[in-house]
Design an enzyme around this catalytic site. Structure first.
Site, PDB file in Angstrom:
ATOM      1  N   LYS A 180       0.846  -1.217   0.000  1.00 39.15           N
ATOM      2  CA  LYS A 180       0.000   0.000   0.000  1.00 39.15           C
ATOM      3  C   LYS A 180       0.875   1.260   0.000  1.00 39.15           C
ATOM      4  O   LYS A 180       0.638   2.204  -0.758  1.00 39.15           O
ATOM      5  CB  LYS A 180      -0.897  -0.004   1.234  1.00 39.15           C
ATOM      6  CG  LYS A 180      -1.440   1.374   1.625  1.00 39.15           C
ATOM      7  CD  LYS A 180      -2.279   1.362   2.867  1.00 39.15           C
ATOM      8  CE  LYS A 180      -1.536   1.611   4.128  1.00 39.15           C
ATOM      9  NZ  LYS A 180      -1.292   3.016   4.484  1.00 39.15           N
ATOM     10  N   ASN A 181       1.909   1.263   0.864  1.00 38.06           N
ATOM     11  CA  ASN A 181       2.691   2.494   1.029  1.00 38.06           C
ATOM     12  C   ASN A 181       3.656   2.758  -0.125  1.00 38.06           C
ATOM     13  O   ASN A 181       4.160   3.872  -0.250  1.00 38.06           O
ATOM     14  CB  ASN A 181       3.419   2.470   2.378  1.00 38.06           C
ATOM     15  CG  ASN A 181       2.423   2.587   3.519  1.00 38.06           C
ATOM     16  OD1 ASN A 181       1.254   2.937   3.297  1.00 38.06           O
ATOM     17  ND2 ASN A 181       2.847   2.272   4.723  1.00 38.06           N
ATOM     18  N   ARG A 194      -3.437  10.152   4.434  1.00 35.74           N
ATOM     19  CA  ARG A 194      -2.228  10.955   4.579  1.00 35.74           C
ATOM     20  C   ARG A 194      -1.514  11.115   3.243  1.00 35.74           C
ATOM     21  O   ARG A 194      -0.996  12.164   2.926  1.00 35.74           O
ATOM     22  CB  ARG A 194      -1.319  10.267   5.598  1.00 35.74           C
ATOM     23  CG  ARG A 194      -0.013  10.972   5.808  1.00 35.74           C
ATOM     24  CD  ARG A 194       0.634  10.588   7.087  1.00 35.74           C
ATOM     25  NE  ARG A 194       1.844  11.362   7.254  1.00 35.74           N
ATOM     26  CZ  ARG A 194       1.847  12.640   7.670  1.00 35.74           C
ATOM     27  NH1 ARG A 194       0.732  13.235   7.955  1.00 35.74           N
ATOM     28  NH2 ARG A 194       2.984  13.295   7.793  1.00 35.74           N
ATOM     29  N   CYS A 227      -3.834   8.256  10.249  1.00 32.82           N
ATOM     30  CA  CYS A 227      -4.058   7.658  11.577  1.00 32.82           C
ATOM     31  C   CYS A 227      -3.625   8.618  12.675  1.00 32.82           C
ATOM     32  O   CYS A 227      -2.684   9.382  12.525  1.00 32.82           O
ATOM     33  CB  CYS A 227      -3.239   6.379  11.704  1.00 32.82           C
ATOM     34  SG  CYS A 227      -3.882   5.088  10.675  1.00 32.82           S
ATOM     35  N   ARG A 235       2.562  14.288  13.165  1.00 33.80           N
ATOM     36  CA  ARG A 235       2.800  14.055  11.729  1.00 33.80           C
ATOM     37  C   ARG A 235       2.900  15.371  10.939  1.00 33.80           C
ATOM     38  O   ARG A 235       2.117  15.643  10.030  1.00 33.80           O
ATOM     39  CB  ARG A 235       1.723  13.131  11.164  1.00 33.80           C
ATOM     40  CG  ARG A 235       1.587  11.866  12.014  1.00 33.80           C
ATOM     41  CD  ARG A 235       0.728  10.826  11.420  1.00 33.80           C
ATOM     42  NE  ARG A 235       1.429  10.090  10.370  1.00 33.80           N
ATOM     43  CZ  ARG A 235       0.854   9.094   9.691  1.00 33.80           C
ATOM     44  NH1 ARG A 235      -0.389   8.776   9.932  1.00 33.80           N
ATOM     45  NH2 ARG A 235       1.517   8.457   8.745  1.00 33.80           N
ATOM     46  N   PRO A 236       3.855  16.193  11.293  1.00 37.51           N
ATOM     47  CA  PRO A 236       4.056  17.449  10.552  1.00 37.51           C
ATOM     48  C   PRO A 236       4.547  17.192   9.125  1.00 37.51           C
ATOM     49  O   PRO A 236       4.912  16.062   8.791  1.00 37.51           O
ATOM     50  CB  PRO A 236       5.145  18.156  11.369  1.00 37.51           C
ATOM     51  CG  PRO A 236       5.866  17.057  12.061  1.00 37.51           C
ATOM     52  CD  PRO A 236       4.844  15.996  12.347  1.00 37.51           C
ATOM     53  N   ASP A 280       5.433   0.212  11.838  1.00 37.93           N
ATOM     54  CA  ASP A 280       4.141  -0.332  11.408  1.00 37.93           C
ATOM     55  C   ASP A 280       3.950  -1.778  11.842  1.00 37.93           C
ATOM     56  O   ASP A 280       2.877  -2.340  11.613  1.00 37.93           O
ATOM     57  CB  ASP A 280       4.003  -0.243   9.883  1.00 37.93           C
ATOM     58  CG  ASP A 280       3.831   1.186   9.442  1.00 37.93           C
ATOM     59  OD1 ASP A 280       3.926   1.446   8.230  1.00 37.93           O
ATOM     60  OD2 ASP A 280       3.640   2.057  10.312  1.00 37.93           O
ATOM     61  N   ILE A 329       9.484   6.376  16.559  1.00 41.26           N
ATOM     62  CA  ILE A 329       9.087   7.135  15.363  1.00 41.26           C
ATOM     63  C   ILE A 329       7.887   8.033  15.642  1.00 41.26           C
ATOM     64  O   ILE A 329       7.885   9.219  15.312  1.00 41.26           O
ATOM     65  CB  ILE A 329       8.731   6.166  14.201  1.00 41.26           C
ATOM     66  CG1 ILE A 329       9.872   5.192  13.935  1.00 41.26           C
ATOM     67  CG2 ILE A 329       8.346   6.955  12.946  1.00 41.26           C
ATOM     68  CD1 ILE A 329      11.082   5.750  13.261  1.00 41.26           C
ATOM     69  N   ARG A 366      -8.230   0.072   5.332  1.00 42.28           N
ATOM     70  CA  ARG A 366      -7.392   1.028   4.582  1.00 42.28           C
ATOM     71  C   ARG A 366      -6.138   0.343   4.062  1.00 42.28           C
ATOM     72  O   ARG A 366      -5.570   0.756   3.064  1.00 42.28           O
ATOM     73  CB  ARG A 366      -6.938   2.176   5.497  1.00 42.28           C
ATOM     74  CG  ARG A 366      -8.042   3.076   5.957  1.00 42.28           C
ATOM     75  CD  ARG A 366      -7.524   4.185   6.818  1.00 42.28           C
ATOM     76  NE  ARG A 366      -6.503   4.982   6.119  1.00 42.28           N
ATOM     77  CZ  ARG A 366      -5.941   6.051   6.658  1.00 42.28           C
ATOM     78  NH1 ARG A 366      -6.290   6.435   7.874  1.00 42.28           N
ATOM     79  NH2 ARG A 366      -5.030   6.735   5.996  1.00 42.28           N
TER      80      ARG A 366
HETATM   81  C1  EPZ Z   1       4.793   6.562   6.272  1.00 39.28           C
HETATM   82  O1  EPZ Z   1       4.182   7.640   6.958  1.00 39.28           O
HETATM   83  C2  EPZ Z   1       3.767   5.454   6.274  1.00 39.28           C
HETATM   84  N1  EPZ Z   1       2.560   5.905   5.593  1.00 39.28           N
HETATM   85  C3  EPZ Z   1       3.435   5.056   7.711  1.00 39.28           C
HETATM   86  O2  EPZ Z   1       2.598   3.921   7.650  1.00 39.28           O
HETATM   87  C4  EPZ Z   1       4.718   4.647   8.422  1.00 39.28           C
HETATM   88  O3  EPZ Z   1       4.412   4.400   9.782  1.00 39.28           O
HETATM   89  C5  EPZ Z   1       5.753   5.764   8.326  1.00 39.28           C
HETATM   90  O4  EPZ Z   1       5.971   6.103   6.938  1.00 39.28           O
HETATM   91  C6  EPZ Z   1       7.090   5.363   8.924  1.00 39.28           C
HETATM   92  O5  EPZ Z   1       7.567   4.221   8.286  1.00 39.28           O
HETATM   93  C7  EPZ Z   1       2.561   5.917   4.244  1.00 39.28           C
HETATM   94  O6  EPZ Z   1       3.535   5.571   3.604  1.00 39.28           O
HETATM   95  C8  EPZ Z   1       1.288   6.358   3.591  1.00 39.28           C
HETATM   96  P1  EPZ Z   1       7.403   9.622   8.110  1.00 39.28           P
HETATM   97  P2  EPZ Z   1       4.890   9.089   6.914  1.00 39.28           P
HETATM   98  O7  EPZ Z   1       7.334  10.892   7.362  1.00 39.28           O
HETATM   99  O8  EPZ Z   1       5.545   9.278   5.601  1.00 39.28           O
HETATM  100  C9  EPZ Z   1       8.328  12.856  11.392  1.00 39.28           C
HETATM  101  C10 EPZ Z   1       0.694   2.651   7.947  1.00 39.28           C
HETATM  102  O9  EPZ Z   1       0.360   2.044   8.968  1.00 39.28           O
HETATM  103  N2  EPZ Z   1       8.184  13.836  10.302  1.00 39.28           N
HETATM  104  O10 EPZ Z   1       8.454   8.622   7.765  1.00 39.28           O
HETATM  105  O11 EPZ Z   1       3.922  10.081   7.389  1.00 39.28           O
HETATM  106  C11 EPZ Z   1       7.031  12.170  11.738  1.00 39.28           C
HETATM  107  O12 EPZ Z   1       6.289  12.955  12.659  1.00 39.28           O
HETATM  108  C12 EPZ Z   1       1.233   4.045   8.065  1.00 39.28           C
HETATM  109  O13 EPZ Z   1       0.702   2.169   6.785  1.00 39.28           O
HETATM  110  C13 EPZ Z   1       8.506  15.174  10.548  1.00 39.28           C
HETATM  111  O14 EPZ Z   1       8.900  15.540  11.657  1.00 39.28           O
HETATM  112  O15 EPZ Z   1       6.005   8.899   8.044  1.00 39.28           O
HETATM  113  C14 EPZ Z   1       7.500  10.885  12.344  1.00 39.28           C
HETATM  114  O16 EPZ Z   1       7.854  11.120  13.694  1.00 39.28           O
HETATM  115  C15 EPZ Z   1       1.092   4.602   9.477  1.00 39.28           C
HETATM  116  N3  EPZ Z   1       8.381  16.068   9.542  1.00 39.28           N
HETATM  117  C16 EPZ Z   1       8.771  10.568  11.551  1.00 39.28           C
HETATM  118  O17 EPZ Z   1       9.167  11.789  10.936  1.00 39.28           O
HETATM  119  C17 EPZ Z   1       7.954  15.708   8.294  1.00 39.28           C
HETATM  120  O18 EPZ Z   1       7.878  16.578   7.406  1.00 39.28           O
HETATM  121  C18 EPZ Z   1       8.578   9.543  10.455  1.00 39.28           C
HETATM  122  O19 EPZ Z   1       7.484   9.953   9.671  1.00 39.28           O
HETATM  123  C19 EPZ Z   1       7.622  14.353   8.062  1.00 39.28           C
HETATM  124  C20 EPZ Z   1       7.752  13.440   9.080  1.00 39.28           C
END
Ligand code: EPZ
Length: 444
Positions: free
Chosen positions: A22-23, A93, A117, A122-123, A306, A328, A400
């Protein structure tokens, strides 16, 4: 009221086929609109997040043809607007990938800000950092959308402050058609990041280093059509591995890339489960005397966040005390309360990032609610191990990210169905032997 209803106690046995990731598919769907030529995507999971993205791509004018349940052809030459402001888009997202794709192709984009979620703040500051570095201007509109535009996009050396899957993919999308060379330092290395880069390269992009900390992108004039199979879903596979371990079953998990599952296999081995790896399959045999272990989530190749709720469920039934550190996301233990209602013994520290799990002998069925996608899957695993009946509500989250989750579990011998009303629930309970008689009240 859609719910999963299950009767626990049956070890899962047999084979399960894993679908496309999915991702990866969410980023790939956005990438597919960056050419006017047809892009055929195979092994696409039929889950609600994907269908929301397909609807959004179609609603801005792209031709979307579903060739079969798991194959879609996208022809984006007919896109007539770069504004994706549909309310339904806020449910997911990954809608923000359309910003990187539309900005990269049309130099303008306006997309309703993401939902997703409730696992943390999630900034998107790192996404914006990348867009700004390439020369884009961004602002949040009154309608709660992100507007981005650029006179030109010029490649830059970008140092990410946080390892972010979403930001890495989004900046890659914005950079593939930019002038000159872009370097992304501290890039995310997840298999789904690599899959988006591979798809873009099949479309004529020039991306090197995906899967390492440094991704190098040479901008090209335009991208062309292609046919591309989505990579197998590491997290769906890991979820079934944990389900096999938790129910002390014996399951062959097919259509996977074992390399992507190594850290998950390693944890199951630490707990005393048996793992066999094949070219495109992994076999997991549970062990009734599982040992405790400790887990710390981290970006790939570390233990995936995840997979955190799912392994917690297995550890809830292991001997000894385990610790899980979630590094994370800030709020990813919401499911603990629900597991404890089933008899688990888990405490989360005040800061909310460490769970201490004292293994118990067994769980008891209960009516629980899924707080998010992966927690929902973990509660189903708990229900399949618990004594008696468990209902998991709010399964829209699970739908989802998991295609035919109940059907795949049924094929492994699980007594589980999706029910939409009380009548169906009563019928299932009657058909599966009924509730155990309540213990007679002890004489005072
Ligand atoms: C992706 O989310 C996945 N979603 C998430 O899976 C997964 O948990 C996550 O990556 C980590 O592997 C999709 O791919 C659609 P990140 P994403 O940006 O991209 C911080 C699921 O269950 N961050 O890697 O949103 C953030 O707050 C979902 O399938 C910033 O600070 O995750 C987090 O603490 C849930 N600033 C960390 O980085 C930013 O601009 C990792 O987030 C972006 C992120």
């Amino acid at each position: 009221m859609l719910q999963f209803l299950m009767k626990g106690g049956t070890p899962l046995k047999g084979e399960v086929n894993i679908g496309g990731a999915k991702n990866a598919a969410l980023g790939i769907l956005a990438a597919a609109i960056m050419t006017d030529e047809p892009v055929v995507l195979e092994n696409l999971p039929d889950v609600s997040d994907i269908n929301v993205m397909l609807k959004a791509i179609s609603d801005i004018g792209a031709q979307v043809d579903r060739l079969d349940r798991h194959t879609v052809r996208i022809t984006a030459g007919s896109i007539h607007t770069q504004k994706v402001l549909f309310d339904y888009v806020r449910k997911i997202r990954a809608s923000y990938y359309l910003i990187g794709a539309l900005l990269g192709k049309y130099k303008t984009a306006e997309v309703a800000l993401p939902g997703g979620c409730a696992i943390g703040a999630r900034p998107i500051d790192q996404h914006l950092k990348g867009f700004h570095a390439l020369g884009a201007r961004t602002e949040i509109t009154n309608e709660g959308a992100l507007h981005a535009e650029a006179d030109a996009l010029v490649g830059r050396h970008i140092f990410m402050d946080v390892v972010s899957v979403g930001a890495t993919i989004n900046v890659m999308l914005a950079a593939v058609l930019a002038e000159g060379r872009t370097v992304i330092e501290s890039a995310a290395k997840e298999p789904h990041v690599v899959d988006v880069a591979n798809l873009l390269n099949c479309m004529g992009a020039r991306i090197k280093g995906a899967g390492t900390d440094v991704i190098r992108i040479h901008g090209v004039e335009k991208l062309h059509g292609t046919t591309y199979p989505i990579v197998p879903d590491q997290i769906e596979a890991g979820t079934f591995m944990m389900a096999a371990a938790a129910t002390n079953g014996d399951v062959m998990i097919r259509n996977v890339i074992p390399k992507h599952l190594e850290v998950i296999s390693a944890k199951l081995l630490e707990m005393g489960c048996t793992i066999q790896e094949f070219d495109d399959a992994v076999r997991v045999c549970g062990n009734p005397d599982k040992m405790y272990t400790n887990v710390k989530t981290s970006p790939y190749p570390g233990f995936p966040t995840d997979m955190q709720p799912q392994i917690a469920t297995v550890l809830a039934l292991a001997n000894g005390t385990s610790m899980i550190t979630e590094s994370i996301f800030e709020k990813r233990f919401a499911y603990v309360e629900e597991l404890n209602r089933m008899g688990a013994d888990i405490t989360v520290c005040e800061k909310g990032d460490v769970a201490t799990i004292n293994g118990v002998k067994g769980l008891k069925g209960a009516d629980v609610t899924a707080p998010d996608l992966r927690a929902g899957a973990a509660l189903v695993i708990a229900g399949l191990c618990a004594e008696g009946y468990t209902s998991v509500s709010d399964i829209k989250y699970v739908l989802r990210g998991y295609e035919d989750f109940d059907v795949k579990m049924q094929k492994l011998g699980a007594q589980i169905i999706t029910v939409s009303d009380e009548k169906e629930a009563e019928e299932f309970i009657r058909r599966t032997g009924g509730m155990e008689p309540l213990e007679p009240a002890k004489e005072a």
